[in-house]
Scaffold this active site. Structure first.
Site, short mmCIF file in Angstrom:
data_model
loop_
_atom_site.label_atom_id
_atom_site.label_comp_id
_atom_site.label_asym_id
_atom_site.label_seq_id
_atom_site.Cartn_x
_atom_site.Cartn_y
_atom_site.Cartn_z
CG HIS A 49 79.43 42.97 60.96
ND1 HIS A 49 78.12 42.99 61.39
CD2 HIS A 49 79.75 44.28 60.72
CE1 HIS A 49 77.67 44.24 61.39
NE2 HIS A 49 78.65 45.04 61.00
CD GLU A 50 83.57 45.67 60.03
OE1 GLU A 50 83.48 46.45 59.07
OE2 GLU A 50 83.04 45.89 61.13
CG HIS B 5 74.97 48.19 60.43
ND1 HIS B 5 75.53 49.35 60.90
CD2 HIS B 5 75.92 47.24 60.57
CE1 HIS B 5 76.76 49.12 61.32
NE2 HIS B 5 77.03 47.85 61.12
CG HIS C 257 79.83 46.78 56.58
ND1 HIS C 257 78.48 47.03 56.46
CD2 HIS C 257 80.08 46.73 57.92
CE1 HIS C 257 77.94 47.14 57.66
NE2 HIS C 257 78.89 46.94 58.56
#
Length: 351
Positions: free
Chosen positions: A166-167, A176, A170
């Site tokens: 997930h990170e 998101h 980014h």
């Protein structure tokens, strides 16, 4: 000139409580839910390096490296990006990864770089390109495996692969997603989503394009596989079959501004300010801001500054669009205002 570090947006991932999020519209036509950072930051090369500069207390170095490698592979499998770990301590890397406690690096001096909050709560945060940093809370219990509660230790054991993936999204330039099935959804930790979903794929390929995985894509395409085996070709030969992105008709079009909203032409570089509603100190309402239908969740210094009822933007290509403020009270929207901002054409130089 605004310093580079002030142009970086930290993306924060938190453990979310409440009920499990489900998609009640799965039978409706697919719409775009992913979000690319509005500043447009992305890596300008596809061979990205990373280095782990500080390891966690609860997981050995080999398992940490394995977890991080698996997380990067989830993105290299669906994009033209490749990732290589740099282990030489003197070598530089595009993305640096570390496990820290409350006060780490410059978190006390930068509002865009929050300190960690101890056990539970915030798990990790990452910075957009070109800064390329991912920080994990070292107070958490990190494991190589699915997240679960340990009754013996009385703590949550957090899946490093899932949180890192997930990170990494980014750190590659994604915000998101609004799709509850997406890895980039803010509730992904709670729902346990470990793999990239179609919405994540559309987002990363919008940023970096896609490459065919097989050398036999041309013969397969001539055999009609693009139409007859679309799912197979989307996975292996998306470029040859023009399947990199979702069909245009499936992309959600931003809601047009109300008819009474005038388009305001603004010179490039001018700071434009908006104020939402009137001040009511007795019962301050909740204010939310949107750009072209996408909610603005945090400020981006140098581009967008959001503070309560006030929003300021710097006029440039990224910030053109329709800005809307909504005033909420007790869960209901009681009023909304919109402004359409466009860049004023620059006059040709006489030279």
């Amino acid at each position: 000139m605004v310093p580079l570090q002030l142009l970086l947006l930290v993306m924060i991932m938190k453990v979310c409580g409440g009920s499990r999020v489900t998609d009640s519209h799965t039978e409706r036509p697919r719409i775009k839910r992913y979000a690319i950072n509005p500043v447009g930051h992305k890596w300008t090369h596809h061979n990205i390096t990373y280095r782990i500069i500080k390891f966690p207390n609860t997981l050995n170095a080999d398992d940490t490296r394995k977890a991080i490698s698996i997380a990067f592979t989830k993105w290299s499998d669906v994009s033209p990006l490749t990732f290589c770990e740099v282990t030489d301590g003197n070598a530089t890397a595009d993305i640096t990864i570390g496990f820290y406690t409350f006060n780490h690096t410059d978190c006390w001096s930068s509002p865009l770089h929050p300190c960690f909050d101890g056990l539970n709560g915030e798990l990790a945060h990452a910075f957009l390109p070109p800064r390329g940093e991912i920080h994990f809370d070292n107070h958490e219990f990190w494991i190589l495996g699915k997240s679960r509660f340990s009754w013996k230790q009385g703590v949550w054991l957090n899946d490093l692969v899932q949180v890192a993936a997930h990170e990494i999204g980014h750190a590659l330039g994604l915000w998101h997603s609004r799709d509850p099935q997406a890895l980039m959804h803010p509730n992904a930790t709670y729902t346990g989503q470990r793999n990239v979903a179609q919405d994540d794929i559309w987002g990363i390929q919008r940023l970096y394009g896609c490459l065919d995985k097989k050398r036999v894509c041309d013969p397969w395409a001539r055999l009609g596989f693009c139409e007859r085996r679309k799912t197979f070709m989307k996975k292996n030969c998306p470029q040859r079959c023009d399947l990199c992105f979702e069909p245009l008709e499936a992309v959600a079009t931003p809601t047009p501004p109300p008819a009474n909203v005038k388009i305001k032409m603004v010179p490039r570089g001018k700071v434009v300010g908006f104020r939402c509603g009137t001040k009511n100190p007795r019962s301050p309402p909740k204010v939310s801001w949107y750009k072209d239908g996408e909610q603005i969740l945090t400020s981006i210094p140098g581009y967008i500054i959001m503070k309560g009822r006030d929003l300021r933007i710097v006029a440039n290509e990224f910030n053109e669009g329709v800005y809307t403020c909504r005033i909420h009270r007790r869960g209901d929207i009681i009023s909304a205002n919109s402004w359409a901002i466009r860049l004023k054409p620059e006059e040709p130089s006489n030279s």
